[in-house]
Scaffold this active site. Structure first.
Site, PDB file in Angstrom:
ATOM      1  N   SER A 184      28.167  22.155  47.697  1.00 53.24           N
ATOM      2  CA  SER A 184      28.191  21.448  48.972  1.00 53.24           C
ATOM      3  C   SER A 184      27.090  21.859  49.931  1.00 53.24           C
ATOM      4  O   SER A 184      26.675  21.063  50.768  1.00 53.24           O
ATOM      5  CB  SER A 184      29.558  21.628  49.640  1.00 53.24           C
ATOM      6  OG  SER A 184      29.857  22.997  49.816  1.00 53.24           O
ATOM      7  N   HIS A 212      31.222  15.977  46.251  1.00 56.36           N
ATOM      8  CA  HIS A 212      29.904  15.413  46.584  1.00 56.36           C
ATOM      9  C   HIS A 212      29.289  14.626  45.435  1.00 56.36           C
ATOM     10  O   HIS A 212      28.152  14.177  45.537  1.00 56.36           O
ATOM     11  CB  HIS A 212      28.963  16.533  47.039  1.00 56.36           C
ATOM     12  CG  HIS A 212      29.501  17.278  48.215  1.00 56.36           C
ATOM     13  ND1 HIS A 212      29.354  16.836  49.507  1.00 56.36           N
ATOM     14  CD2 HIS A 212      30.241  18.413  48.296  1.00 56.36           C
ATOM     15  CE1 HIS A 212      29.959  17.669  50.329  1.00 56.36           C
ATOM     16  NE2 HIS A 212      30.519  18.636  49.618  1.00 56.36           N
ATOM     17  N   LYS A 244      34.290  11.383  51.795  1.00 60.26           N
ATOM     18  CA  LYS A 244      32.830  11.509  51.811  1.00 60.26           C
ATOM     19  C   LYS A 244      32.204  10.186  51.351  1.00 60.26           C
ATOM     20  O   LYS A 244      32.235   9.228  52.102  1.00 60.26           O
ATOM     21  CB  LYS A 244      32.425  12.733  51.003  1.00 60.26           C
ATOM     22  CG  LYS A 244      32.804  13.994  51.811  1.00 60.26           C
ATOM     23  CD  LYS A 244      32.774  15.291  51.090  1.00 60.26           C
ATOM     24  CE  LYS A 244      33.201  16.387  52.073  1.00 60.26           C
ATOM     25  NZ  LYS A 244      33.763  17.558  51.430  1.00 60.26           N
TER      26      LYS A 244
HETATM   27  C1  LIG Z   1      34.687  18.593  51.887  1.00 58.07           C
HETATM   28  C2  LIG Z   1      35.026  19.375  50.693  1.00 58.07           C
HETATM   29  C3  LIG Z   1      36.350  19.657  50.369  1.00 58.07           C
HETATM   30  C4  LIG Z   1      37.482  19.324  51.301  1.00 58.07           C
HETATM   31  O1  LIG Z   1      37.785  17.982  51.301  1.00 58.07           O
HETATM   32  P1  LIG Z   1      38.542  17.374  52.566  1.00 58.07           P
HETATM   33  O2  LIG Z   1      39.072  16.093  52.094  1.00 58.07           O
HETATM   34  O3  LIG Z   1      37.507  17.249  53.640  1.00 58.07           O
HETATM   35  O4  LIG Z   1      39.604  18.351  52.952  1.00 58.07           O
HETATM   36  C5  LIG Z   1      36.613  20.293  49.169  1.00 58.07           C
HETATM   37  N1  LIG Z   1      35.621  20.672  48.356  1.00 58.07           N
HETATM   38  C6  LIG Z   1      34.326  20.448  48.653  1.00 58.07           C
HETATM   39  C7  LIG Z   1      33.273  20.901  47.696  1.00 58.07           C
HETATM   40  C8  LIG Z   1      33.995  19.818  49.841  1.00 58.07           C
HETATM   41  O5  LIG Z   1      32.716  19.639  50.153  1.00 58.07           O
END
Ligand SMILES: *Cc1c(COP(=O)(O)O)cnc(C)c1O
Length: 401
Positions: A184, A212, A244
């Site tokens: 990330s 991602h 995302k």
């Molecule tokens: C954003 C993210 C999460 C968390 O997801 P949410 O739905 O925002 O709680 C988990 N793992 C990774 C790698 C992330 O980037």
């Protein structure tokens, strides 16, 4: 109304002051527009390169329409957890569509990615087991591993030898390998095919967090598993998020019937929380359709990534070896990173300044994220602004792009 400071407030104030002095203080900005490249923040308009809305779906008319229709049909709140009476036909259809989309037997929708990771790791391992995590894994995976009570072992970033050394020396009953499939804060990919082989060789289970990758990678946007052509038996625990690239909210785990039923029985963050509103599930369903039908979004994103990397290289900037929408520029000092982000902000460009503990000590960075909603002109504008800060940015030491 003014309130009196208590003894507790005095203690907390000291901690806050220390954080401020280390340039690690976090402040929120208030967004007053949809999540688009042109964003209004605290009354001013900016060109943003900080969102995880990689495909530009968070303000897509089809997702908005789906939410509005589902709100009219189901109301606003889900009213209960999934196991009580909050599991609506929208949630259920989303699960079936996610399973089909990712090429898995079944999928389970969680209320957030953080909860999916905590719940899944804790449902699968505990005392007497071992969990192996990449050092750069997302905080939710690390927290999940620590909370599980399983022996928690971190291996060097993307280092198969480091992982194998730990795998051969364990006598744990269950062995769970956990990685981000796209890291990330760095944007690079985990070597999932090699990890799958190692897992098979050592009788370990493999879990990938595709927060991602989902929507961005693979011919149809099904994510890292599709990108690498990994079947359910090779990558048995596939987690993805819907907040995302999918432009919605929530998360899912996809895999076998037995995996999903185990999560329904034992994943506490699944069991003990209210289901997301049906309208949010409806938006996610619409997102799956748009991902499939508007493949140009992934293609355009690739064009933008290439344009950014080429331009940054011409400016002599040091990039990371990332082929994804996450294009960080590592500066090192938290203080300088904040200064650069502020200088860019004054020029109307918003970029996330990421500091420890989100990234390792001494590796504070600008986390530039690109979206299919950006234009090539936006990328050029970004490059122009970065050029004006180039004396504060790391110079290219000739690393391969
Ligand atoms: C954003 C993210 C999460 C968390 O997801 P949410 O739905 O925002 O709680 C988990 N793992 C990774 C790698 C992330 O980037």
């Amino acid at each position: 109304m003014t309130h009196q400071r208590t003894a507790m407030d005095e203690v907390l104030a000291q901690g806050l002051l220390e954080r401020e002095q280390q340039h690690l203080y976090r402040r929120r900005r208030t967004l007053q527009s949809p999540q688009t490249p042109d964003m209004t923040v605290d009354g001013r308009s900016y060109l943003g390169f900080c969102s995880n809305d990689y495909l530009g779906l968070a303000n897509h008319p089809q997702l908005i329409d789906a939410a509005q229709q589902a709100t009219a049909a189901f109301g606003t709140g889900s009213g209960a957890s999934h196991l009580v009476c909050g599991h609506s036909s929208e949630h259920h259809a989303l699960e079936e569509e996610l399973a089909a989309f990712t090429g898995r037997e079944r999928a389970l929708v969680f209320s957030s990615g953080y909860m999916a990771n905590l719940g899944t790791i804790n449902a699968l391992v505990g005392k007497g087991d071992a969990v192996f995590e990449d050092k750069l894994n997302h905080a939710s995976l690390l927290d999940g591993g620590l909370l599980s009570g399983a022996r928690f072992q971190r291996f060097l970033h993307n280092d198969l030898a480091s992982l194998e050394k730990k795998l051969v020396s364990t006598d744990a009953a269950r062995k769970l390998i956990v990685v981000d499939s796209v890291f990330s804060m760095d944007g690079d990919l985990a070597p999932l095919p090699e990890l799958a082989q190692l897992a098979t060789k050592h009788g370990a289970w493999l879990m990938a967090d595709d927060a991602h990758g989902f929507g961005c990678l693979g011919a149809t946007g099904a994510g890292s598993a599709e990108h690498f052509g990994l079947s359910q038996s090779e990558l048995p625990i596939l987690m993805g998020t819907l907040g995302k690239a999918a432009g919605s909210y929530g998360a899912f785990v996809a895999g076998s019937h037995e995996l999903i039923e185990t999560l329904i029985q034992h994943a506490r963050p699944y069991i003990y929380t209210t289901a997301i509103p049906p309208s949010v599930a409806a938006s996610s369903r619409a997102a799956l359709l748009v991902m499939r039908n508007e493949g140009w979004r992934r293609e355009h994103l690739q064009v933008l990534i290439a344009r950014f990397r080429q331009g940054a290289q011409q400016l002599g900037l040091q990039l990371m070896s990332s082929a994804t929408a996450i294009q960080p520029i590592v500066i090192g000092s938290a203080e300088v990173t904040m200064a650069v982000a502020e200088k860019l902000r004054q020029q109307g460009i918003l970029i996330g300044a990421i500091r420890p503990p989100t990234v390792p000590e001494g590796s504070a960075r600008l986390r530039i994220t690109l979206s299919a909603a950006h234009t090539e002109a936006h990328i050029d504008q970004l490059l122009g602004a970065l050029a004006s800060c180039s004396e504060l940015l790391p110079a290219n030491r000739g690393a391969p792009l």
